[in-house]
Motif scaffolding. Structure first.
Motif, PDB file in Angstrom:
ATOM      1  N   LEU A   8      39.203  42.820  27.726  1.00  0.00           N
ATOM      2  CA  LEU A   8      38.384  41.708  28.197  1.00  0.00           C
ATOM      3  C   LEU A   8      38.502  40.536  27.229  1.00  0.00           C
ATOM      4  O   LEU A   8      38.572  40.730  26.009  1.00  0.00           O
ATOM      5  N   THR A  59      28.918  41.186  30.712  1.00  0.00           N
ATOM      6  CA  THR A  59      30.142  40.988  31.478  1.00  0.00           C
ATOM      7  C   THR A  59      30.458  42.229  32.311  1.00  0.00           C
ATOM      8  O   THR A  59      30.385  43.360  31.833  1.00  0.00           O
ATOM      9  N   PRO A  71      32.114  43.398  36.678  1.00  0.00           N
ATOM     10  CA  PRO A  71      32.896  42.985  37.850  1.00  0.00           C
ATOM     11  C   PRO A  71      32.354  41.764  38.581  1.00  0.00           C
ATOM     12  O   PRO A  71      33.108  41.083  39.283  1.00  0.00           O
ATOM     13  N   SER A 103      31.190  39.146  37.051  1.00  0.00           N
ATOM     14  CA  SER A 103      31.360  37.993  36.159  1.00  0.00           C
ATOM     15  C   SER A 103      32.658  37.251  36.485  1.00  0.00           C
ATOM     16  O   SER A 103      33.539  37.758  37.183  1.00  0.00           O
ATOM     17  N   THR A 104      32.772  36.062  35.923  1.00  0.00           N
ATOM     18  CA  THR A 104      33.984  35.256  36.115  1.00  0.00           C
ATOM     19  C   THR A 104      35.064  35.688  35.140  1.00  0.00           C
ATOM     20  O   THR A 104      34.822  35.797  33.929  1.00  0.00           O
ATOM     21  N   ASN A 105      36.243  35.931  35.663  1.00  0.00           N
ATOM     22  CA  ASN A 105      37.397  36.246  34.835  1.00  0.00           C
ATOM     23  C   ASN A 105      37.930  34.940  34.257  1.00  0.00           C
ATOM     24  O   ASN A 105      38.390  34.070  34.997  1.00  0.00           O
ATOM     25  N   THR A 151      41.426  33.624  35.354  1.00  0.00           N
ATOM     26  CA  THR A 151      41.689  33.136  36.715  1.00  0.00           C
ATOM     27  C   THR A 151      40.651  32.146  37.216  1.00  0.00           C
ATOM     28  O   THR A 151      40.905  31.426  38.185  1.00  0.00           O
ATOM     29  N   THR A 193      35.810  35.439  40.294  1.00  0.00           N
ATOM     30  CA  THR A 193      35.056  36.643  39.994  1.00  0.00           C
ATOM     31  C   THR A 193      36.012  37.819  39.800  1.00  0.00           C
ATOM     32  O   THR A 193      36.974  37.981  40.555  1.00  0.00           O
ATOM     33  N   TYR A 194      35.740  38.646  38.790  1.00  0.00           N
ATOM     34  CA  TYR A 194      36.617  39.792  38.527  1.00  0.00           C
ATOM     35  C   TYR A 194      36.780  40.693  39.755  1.00  0.00           C
ATOM     36  O   TYR A 194      37.866  41.106  40.092  1.00  0.00           O
ATOM     37  N   ARG A 195      35.671  41.057  40.376  1.00  0.00           N
ATOM     38  CA  ARG A 195      35.675  42.058  41.431  1.00  0.00           C
ATOM     39  C   ARG A 195      36.460  43.294  40.960  1.00  0.00           C
ATOM     40  O   ARG A 195      36.196  43.814  39.894  1.00  0.00           O
ATOM     41  N   ASP A 234      39.439  43.490  39.913  1.00  0.00           N
ATOM     42  CA  ASP A 234      40.368  43.203  38.823  1.00  0.00           C
ATOM     43  C   ASP A 234      39.762  43.534  37.458  1.00  0.00           C
ATOM     44  O   ASP A 234      40.461  43.473  36.446  1.00  0.00           O
ATOM     45  N   PHE A 235      38.465  43.858  37.443  1.00  0.00           N
ATOM     46  CA  PHE A 235      37.844  44.278  36.185  1.00  0.00           C
ATOM     47  C   PHE A 235      38.526  45.572  35.729  1.00  0.00           C
ATOM     48  O   PHE A 235      38.803  46.454  36.541  1.00  0.00           O
TER      49      PHE A 235
END
Length: 370
Positions: free
Chosen positions: A26, A101, A103, A105-107, A110, A113-115, A117-118
């Motif tokens: 992260l 932080t 899923p 939260s903002t990645n 990119t 939102t992570y979704r 991709d976390f």
């Protein structure tokens, strides 16, 4: 997803990159926390509280937020965890949606939102994040780490992975590894969410939200958080006063059904579904004996602390009593003065939240002896 973050929340920035146990890292991650009491001159009076799956860091009212917290009766001046003596720190779990932080939260890589991709989340990642907060606040060694439910797992991982970080430990309705029944229940909860068409492989928003899946998941959870004795005593077979609607032949008929429905509806929009999936799975993966060829007692014996108290409830079906007894046995094998306490509370797994008359004196006695 609207985040529900208590107004007294503070944040600690994790080292960047922050490596994750199962791969990936992260960047720009943070942990939400709150504190009570004052740290003494030697920073030796600190207690860390690590929570179950859904609580935030607001365990009790404080100067930043006068609203009662989820453990209000246990924590504060003159209470079992006495903030006139102790400096208490409570962290919100990494992977949650209550300020830390996760899923939802903002990645930063990119801007989205992570979704899903976390990175894959483990209990050990939560333990490493909590350790970073402790060290970052200038605390070299905690007087005690207290873990409830999932937090009991996190506390054990913290003690294993960060030797010397605490002198003592209170494990409340926790476990050194997940048992098949608990894994099965959590698997069904996750399936309920994933089978909701609105989950859409994690790509949902407030307008297209997997509410039905979250309702079912929460109902399953609440059923296991209390005991059959509790359900019978509270509701029996009492029926709802209003008759069923003709157009809903299998609708709510008993008071216990109405209670579960109301409880679930209050929860579903206050916790992010993807965060729920990640945290739930992290508990299934945890095994304190992982690095000891699956020998959980050997894994627990590798922990070096002075004193410990492992508390369980006879009516707990989610984290049954033998798991708390196992924790005490394993810690004793490592030279710890570890006690096991079985309480008779009828409230099941959630007893530590509501049965303060039983839990409070036990925790008070342990901490007073430190």
């Amino acid at each position: 997803m609207t985040e529900f973050i208590p107004p007294g929340t503070r944040w600690f920035d994790l080292p960047s990159p922050f490596p994750m146990k199962r791969g990936g890292a992260l960047h720009g991650a943070r942990i939400a926390y709150e504190t009570w009491g004052a740290l003494d001159a030697t920073a030796s009076n600190a207690i860390l509280i690590v929570t179950g799956l859904s609580p935030d860091a607001h365990a009790a009212s404080n100067a930043g937020d006068p609203e009662p917290g989820w453990w209000e009766a246990m924590l504060g001046p003159g209470k079992p965890i006495d903030t006139d003596r102790w400096f208490v720190l409570c962290v919100n779990s990494l992977g949650s949606c209550k300020g830390s932080t996760g899923p939802a939260s903002t990645n930063p890589d990119t801007g989205q939102t992570y979704r899903l991709d976390f990175p894959e989340l483990s209990v050990e990642d939560g333990a490493d994040a909590a350790a970073a907060v402790v060290r970052g606040l200038g605390i070299e060694r905690l007087a005690c780490v207290i873990g409830n439910s999932m937090g009991g797992m996190t506390a054990l991982a913290l003690l294993q992975r960060h030797p010397g970080i605490a002198r003592s430990h209170v494990n409340i309705s926790g476990a050194a590894r997940a048992l098949p029944f608990s894994i099965a229940i959590r698997s069904l909860q996750r399936e309920a969410i994933r089978l909701d068409p609105n989950w859409n492989n994690g790509d949902y928003d407030d307008a297209t939200y997997p509410e039905s899946g979250m309702r079912m998941a929460r109902k399953l959870g609440v059923i296991t958080y209390r005991s059959a004795l509790e359900w019978d005593g509270r509701f029996g077979r009492v029926r709802l006063e209003s008759d069923r609607r003709d157009d809903d032949a299998f609708g709510l008929e008993f008071e216990v059904e109405s209670y579960l429905e109301g409880h679930a509806r209050r929860f579903v929009r206050r916790f992010d579904p993807n965060c729920y999936l990640y945290l739930s799975r992290s508990m299934d993966w945890f095994d304190a004996g992982e690095h000891c060829h699956g020998d959980v007692l050997h894994g627990l014996a590798s922990i070096r602390i002075d004193r410990a108290l492992s508390i369980g409830v006879r009516t707990d079906i989610l984290f049954p009593l033998q798991q708390q007894e196992e924790i005490a046995e394993g810690l004793r094998a490592g030279g710890c003065d570890a006690a096991f306490l079985a309480l008779e509370s009828p409230q099941g797994h959630d007893a530590f939240l509501v049965d303060i008359e039983r839990f409070g004196p036990a925790v008070r006695r342990f901490l007073q002896a430190l």
